[in-house]
Write a protein that holds these residues in place. Sequence first.
Motif, PDB file in Angstrom:
ATOM      1  N   ALA A 116      78.448 -62.200-131.282  1.00 35.67           N
ATOM      2  CA  ALA A 116      79.433 -62.849-130.334  1.00 35.67           C
ATOM      3  C   ALA A 116      79.369 -62.263-128.985  1.00 35.67           C
ATOM      4  CB  ALA A 116      80.853 -62.672-131.114  1.00 35.67           C
ATOM      5  N   ARG A 117      79.708 -63.151-128.011  1.00 37.30           N
ATOM      6  CA  ARG A 117      79.744 -62.706-126.531  1.00 37.30           C
ATOM      7  C   ARG A 117      80.735 -61.335-126.421  1.00 37.30           C
ATOM      8  NH1 ARG A 117      78.382 -65.236-121.913  1.00 37.30           N
ATOM      9  NH2 ARG A 117      79.553 -64.565-120.059  1.00 37.30           N
ATOM     10  N   THR A 118      81.785 -61.485-127.171  1.00 41.26           N
ATOM     11  CA  THR A 118      82.613 -60.343-126.658  1.00 41.26           C
ATOM     12  C   THR A 118      82.064 -59.046-127.247  1.00 41.26           C
ATOM     13  OG1 THR A 118      83.844 -60.791-128.705  1.00 41.26           O
ATOM     14  CG2 THR A 118      84.739 -61.577-126.561  1.00 41.26           C
ATOM     15  N   ASP A 119      81.228 -58.991-128.280  1.00 39.40           N
ATOM     16  CA  ASP A 119      80.799 -57.791-129.091  1.00 39.40           C
ATOM     17  C   ASP A 119      79.606 -57.386-128.044  1.00 39.40           C
ATOM     18  OD1 ASP A 119      82.385 -58.213-131.493  1.00 39.40           O
ATOM     19  OD2 ASP A 119      80.678 -58.866-132.608  1.00 39.40           O
ATOM     20  N   ILE A 120      78.943 -58.087-127.807  1.00 39.59           N
ATOM     21  CA  ILE A 120      77.659 -57.351-126.890  1.00 39.59           C
ATOM     22  C   ILE A 120      78.266 -57.104-125.669  1.00 39.59           C
ATOM     23  CG2 ILE A 120      77.005 -59.597-126.159  1.00 39.59           C
ATOM     24  CD1 ILE A 120      73.967 -58.204-126.293  1.00 39.59           C
ATOM     25  N   ARG A 121      79.264 -57.756-124.932  1.00 39.45           N
ATOM     26  CA  ARG A 121      79.825 -57.299-123.805  1.00 39.45           C
ATOM     27  C   ARG A 121      80.438 -56.042-123.599  1.00 39.45           C
ATOM     28  NH1 ARG A 121      80.890 -60.617-119.103  1.00 39.45           N
ATOM     29  NH2 ARG A 121      82.737 -59.156-118.838  1.00 39.45           N
ATOM     30  N   GLU A 122      81.266 -55.801-124.821  1.00 35.74           N
ATOM     31  CA  GLU A 122      81.837 -54.549-124.906  1.00 35.74           C
ATOM     32  C   GLU A 122      80.841 -53.473-125.343  1.00 35.74           C
ATOM     33  OE1 GLU A 122      85.808 -54.866-126.744  1.00 35.74           O
ATOM     34  OE2 GLU A 122      85.740 -52.662-127.367  1.00 35.74           O
TER      35      GLU A 122
END
Lengths: 221, 221
Positions: free
Chosen positions: A16-22
């Motif tokens: 998920a986008r938020t996972d890899i961003r964080e």
Amino acid sequence: MGRKADAPHNVRTRRARTDIREALLKSALVEFGANGFDGASTRAIARRVEAHQPQINYHFESKEALWAASVDYLFGLLGEALDGALPADPAQASTSHLAAGFADGIRRFVRFAAEHPELNQIMVHEATAASNRLTWITEAHIRPGFDAIGLAWRTLRDAGWVAPIDSDILYYLLVGAASQPYVTAAEVRLLAGRDPRDPEWIDSHAEALVAILLPGLSRNE
Amino acid sequence: MGRKADAPHNVRTRRARTDIREALLKSALVEFGANGFDGASTRAIARRVEAHQPQINYHFESKEALWAASVDYLFGLLGEALDGALPADPAQASTSHLAAGFADGIRRFVRFAAEHPELNQIMVHEATAASNRLTWITEAHIRPGFDAIGLAWRTLRDAGWVAPIDSDILYYLLVGAASQPYVTAAEVRLLAGRDPRDPEWIDSHAEALVAILLPGLSRNE
DNA sequence: TACCGTTATTATCACTCGATATCAAGAGGG
DNA sequence: CCCTCTTGATATCGAGTGATAATAACGGTA
């Protein structure tokens, strides 16, 4: 073997986008803290979280944007850690309450410096020469705390609670004394044979700083 | 124009071996302090003193050898600056004499940190992670001062002259508080609008540090 | 199942790095 | 003057950098 050595992924997995961003933000903090902006490589940042280097330019605009986002994230954590330590308006608080809050703020800042050495490492890397990054981080994140500490210190000083020290100088005494063992943790382990992440070290360190800056407010007196 | 832009020399000039070696050492200190070992480029070090990059590998064996030579040079200066501040055997000195020497050592160290911010900048750059360079600099140059400060502090502490602070922690309080404004001088100028190289700042800073670590020995009391 | 927007992966670009080989030019001795 | 040793100057190598274009594969939706 199913993957090349050091290759982040052979079998393609999607996050998920938020996972890899964080994940990239946290990895970036470690690398930027240890090596500075120029010294940190986007490939190393990506490799730490099993991602590919171009994903940084995909999820963030550039290395510089990743740096700014990771710094924002880190100062967000600092804000949570220090929330409520200093009264909003020192003039309205009782001096003894202000002094207790100042001591509490010191203890919390030392703990944060120990848990997140990246913050002071990044500041040291950036603050040796003028740059756009230094100007941004100073005005966006440093100045509020600098002003609040200065105001509280001058109030305590004028009330005779603490030593007659200029508030600008006090700020750097405080930051340097609070952060040094965690910024240079590898040296501490070599030199003193102790790990500064040890809770006992952190606690002794925080109390020592309170004892010399706010004599009489030390927990042990 | 008689030379290409940025070219060190068009007309060939020859310098004495010791001259260019010392020029390269001093230039290296500035670059290594500002950018760390990996961040400093040998081309930039050479350009500062109007030399060519290959001259570094000619006059020194390698970038690493230049780094070690420049660090040796810098700790030589530190040794001169601190010579005689602490008695060789604290047990034989009177406690009040020891305390005065400790205060004097603090003042000298603050002055040195202001004049040569490269020293603490280099330490911060190297001490974030274990490495051969960190091990060498710690054992060859840091440990003697660390031991001397620890011994003197424990003597003063056990005699009741100073706060009951662990000597390992005291060392890092002292180094951090003494060096921070000079390591991050560019931030000081932005944040406080003052130049920490100003003699008035240096003097106030040194006295503040003496006042909080050795209350009663401050010059102003 | 077929499609489509999103994300992962690969390949590659221009650039900088430290190191080295090569040659040119200086200085001093005879 | 010429010879020789030392140092300056140029070109180049392989490795690593951030960024981007091009392609492949995922995951949800129709």
